[in-house]
Design a protein around this motif. Structure first.
Motif, short mmCIF file in Angstrom:
data_model
loop_
_atom_site.label_atom_id
_atom_site.label_comp_id
_atom_site.label_asym_id
_atom_site.label_seq_id
_atom_site.Cartn_x
_atom_site.Cartn_y
_atom_site.Cartn_z
N ALA A 370 30.31 33.05 37.75
CA ALA A 370 29.64 32.94 39.11
C ALA A 370 30.21 31.74 39.98
N ASP A 371 30.02 30.56 39.22
CA ASP A 371 30.50 29.42 39.93
C ASP A 371 32.20 29.49 40.12
N TYR A 372 32.84 30.08 39.19
CA TYR A 372 34.19 30.37 39.60
C TYR A 372 34.49 31.36 40.66
N LEU A 373 33.54 32.05 41.12
CA LEU A 373 33.95 32.97 42.30
C LEU A 373 33.35 32.10 43.55
N ALA A 374 32.22 31.18 43.42
CA ALA A 374 31.89 30.28 44.29
C ALA A 374 32.85 29.35 44.89
N LYS A 375 33.69 28.85 43.72
CA LYS A 375 34.83 27.83 43.97
C LYS A 375 35.74 28.61 44.66
N LEU A 401 31.93 39.07 28.47
CA LEU A 401 32.73 38.72 29.89
C LEU A 401 34.27 38.59 29.37
N GLU A 402 34.33 37.73 28.31
CA GLU A 402 35.87 37.40 27.97
C GLU A 402 36.61 38.56 27.59
N GLU A 403 36.12 39.46 26.90
CA GLU A 403 36.82 40.87 26.72
C GLU A 403 37.19 41.75 27.62
N LEU A 404 36.46 41.58 28.84
CA LEU A 404 36.94 42.68 29.85
C LEU A 404 38.06 42.31 30.46
N ALA A 405 39.08 43.29 30.82
CA ALA A 405 40.43 43.18 31.11
C ALA A 405 40.32 42.76 32.69
N LEU A 406 41.60 41.73 32.73
CA LEU A 406 41.67 41.51 34.23
C LEU A 406 41.58 42.39 35.08
N SER A 407 42.27 43.55 34.84
CA SER A 407 42.49 44.63 35.67
C SER A 407 40.93 45.09 35.98
N ASP A 408 40.05 45.05 35.19
CA ASP A 408 38.67 45.73 35.56
C ASP A 408 38.04 44.45 36.34
N TYR A 409 38.36 43.15 36.20
CA TYR A 409 37.69 42.20 36.98
C TYR A 409 38.36 42.57 38.55
N GLN A 410 39.62 42.76 38.76
CA GLN A 410 40.27 42.47 40.00
C GLN A 410 39.90 43.88 40.67
N ALA A 411 39.54 44.82 39.84
CA ALA A 411 39.33 46.19 40.62
C ALA A 411 37.59 45.86 41.46
N LEU A 412 37.01 45.05 40.93
CA LEU A 412 35.62 44.46 41.50
C LEU A 412 35.79 43.47 42.70
N PHE A 416 39.51 37.42 41.88
CA PHE A 416 39.67 37.28 40.29
C PHE A 416 41.13 36.94 39.94
N ASP A 417 41.39 35.98 39.02
CA ASP A 417 42.71 35.82 38.66
C ASP A 417 42.71 35.57 37.11
N GLN A 418 43.99 35.25 36.66
CA GLN A 418 44.15 35.01 35.13
C GLN A 418 43.27 33.66 34.91
N ASP A 419 43.12 32.64 35.79
CA ASP A 419 42.45 31.75 35.35
C ASP A 419 41.17 31.73 34.99
N LEU A 420 40.53 32.70 35.48
CA LEU A 420 39.14 32.97 35.03
C LEU A 420 38.66 32.83 33.76
N PHE A 421 39.66 33.33 32.78
CA PHE A 421 39.39 33.52 31.36
C PHE A 421 39.33 32.05 30.72
#
Length: 461
Positions: A370-375, A401-412, A416-421
């Motif tokens: 959540a902080d990642y998104l806020a930033k 959370l760390e196992e969810l694919a980046l594409s799933d994150y970006q669909a939401l 979200f970018d690669q740096d989220l992990f």
């Protein structure tokens, strides 16, 4: 004949004599009682109430009795009621009629108030040493585990990742505050009530300040009624002891949990565990459980004395004889617990892998997501709601959370970018929290250093 028996025509009933006597427990105050009497006798001689020769006889006689008690050659008498009258009786038998002058200008009321203050002052100093040892051990263990990752909890549910060092440092702060309370109690109790008499002082020209100085007090009580009927200092000690025991109990409860098969964060040393009489496999954390249980006992001592004192008119009342057993029990219980908890902690084995594994489960990095998104500019409340939905999705899929694919994150969210992990990695979640009081190894190391300095200061007071 009783030392107070001149007004009576009958002897005390045997049942009452046994019921009334306190020598079974207040004999524990023999050293304080004799030291107070020596200071009193010395002062009586210096102000001319008795001769210097009489004062010398009293002092030497008292010193002899002290040596005899310490050698185990004295048997106290129930008929002499309490430690004060037992000592006076022994003194008169030893040096003759001069012994009867010891009580000049003094009452058992101000005498017992003095004895209890002297006793508690000494026991507070000893308790501080034990607390200091415990804090030092916590700081040492914390220093060793600055990068031992573990889950932090709220509501006993996994919350956010921290380190074992950060967790143990929370307890070090509690115990440092306990040291401060002990110091405060000691300061307030360190005034001498001797000279208050039964309740209205005395007409003898006593030098109260001299006696106070000889006994290491900072001053004298300013009201004779208060001097003999005050037990605030005992209640304050019992309150501080109760809070300290509560902190010990919380720590021990966590050790019980952590050593269970469900957690497996630590293993207790065999020397601080016990087994079962029927189940051969058992290794029980009985020491920690006993500390947890004995906490209620100290609470009971506090409540008992509060109840004794709550309805007493000024000044002294016989009810107050009930103060000593509560104080003695609390001192014994507290000190025994402190003595056993320190080596129990020092010898426990920490399972770093189990702690680290626990830190990765339960979505402890959700706040960081959540902080990642806020930033990235997403309002925090919106970020909170979005991450909540992601957690629900991952829960249903049985992944973190760390196992969810980046594409799933970006669909939401396109944010979200690669740096989220990297942002939600457990170690990063901890290391990034560098604010004062936070769990980053760097911050905790600074806290350990500050706590070492604080401990040194508190122990020196």
């Amino acid at each position: 004949m009783k030392l107070w028996g001149g007004r009576f025509e009958k002897t005390t009933d045997a049942l009452v004599e046994d019921f009334h006597s306190s020598i079974r427990f207040d004999q524990r105050l023999y050293k304080q009682d004799i030291l107070g009497s020596i200071a009193h006798a010395k002062m009586l001689g210096s102000v001319g109430v008795i001769t210097e020769d009489e004062a010398t006889q009293l002092i030497e006689g008292l010193q002899g009795i002290l040596a005899e008690i310490q050698a185990g050659s004295v048997e106290f008498e129930i008929g002499a009621e309490d430690i004060h009258m037992n000592v006076e009786k022994l003194l008169t038998e030893k040096i003759g009629p001069t012994g009867k002058k010891l009580h000049t200008g003094r009452s058992r009321n101000d005498q017992v108030a003095l004895d209890l203050r002297l006793y508690l002052r000494e026991e507070i100093d000893q308790t501080k040493t034990y607390v200091g040892n415990l804090v030092q051990t916590l700081l040492n263990i914390a220093q060793e585990h600055l990068e031992t990752w573990m889950p932090g909890y709220t509501h006993l549910q996994k919350a956010q990742p921290i380190t074992l060092a950060h967790h143990l440092m929370a307890y070090s702060q509690m115990f440092l505050r306990d040291l401060g309370r002990l110091n405060d109690t000691r300061k307030r109790l360190n005034v001498s009530p001797l000279g208050s008499g039964a309740m209205a002082g005395t007409t003898f020209p006593l030098d109260r300040e001299k006696v106070a100085g000889d006994l290491g007090f900072d001053g004298v009580t300013l009201n004779s009624l208060d001097g003999v009927s005050d037990r605030d200092f005992a209640l304050e000690f019992l309150a501080g002891a109760s809070i300290l025991m509560m902190h010990l109990s919380r720590l021990c409860e966590e050790l019980v949990l952590w050593s269970s098969g469900e957690f497996q964060f630590i293993s207790m040393d065999d020397g601080y565990s016990t087994g079962s009489s029927i189940m051969p496999q058992k290794k029980n954390p009985d020491v920690a459980e006993l500390v947890r249980g004995k906490t209620g006992r100290v609470y009971g001592d506090l409540v008992a004395l509060l109840t004794v004192m709550k309805g007493l008119p000024l000044a002294y009342n016989k009810d107050m004889q009930e103060d000593k057993e509560q104080v003695f029990d609390a001192v014994d219980t507290l000190q025994k617990c402190l003595i056993v908890v320190e080596p129990m902690l020092r010898t426990m084995q920490v399972h770093k892998d189990a702690m680290a594994w626990g830190a990765k489960g339960g979505f402890t990095n959700a706040t960081d997501l959540a902080d990642y998104l806020a930033k990235k500019g997403v309002p925090f409340r919106e970020a909170h709601e979005l991450v909540g939905r992601i957690v629900l999705h991952c829960t249903k899929k049985g992944i973190g959370l760390e196992e969810l694919a980046l594409s799933d994150y970006q669909a939401l969210s396109p944010v979200f970018d690669q740096d989220l992990f990297a942002a939600i990695g457990i170690e990063h979640c901890v290391r990034a929290r560098k604010l004062i009081g936070g769990p980053s190894p760097e911050t905790v190391a600074q806290g350990i250093q500050i706590s070492h300095e604080t401990l040194k200061q508190l122990l020196a007071e």
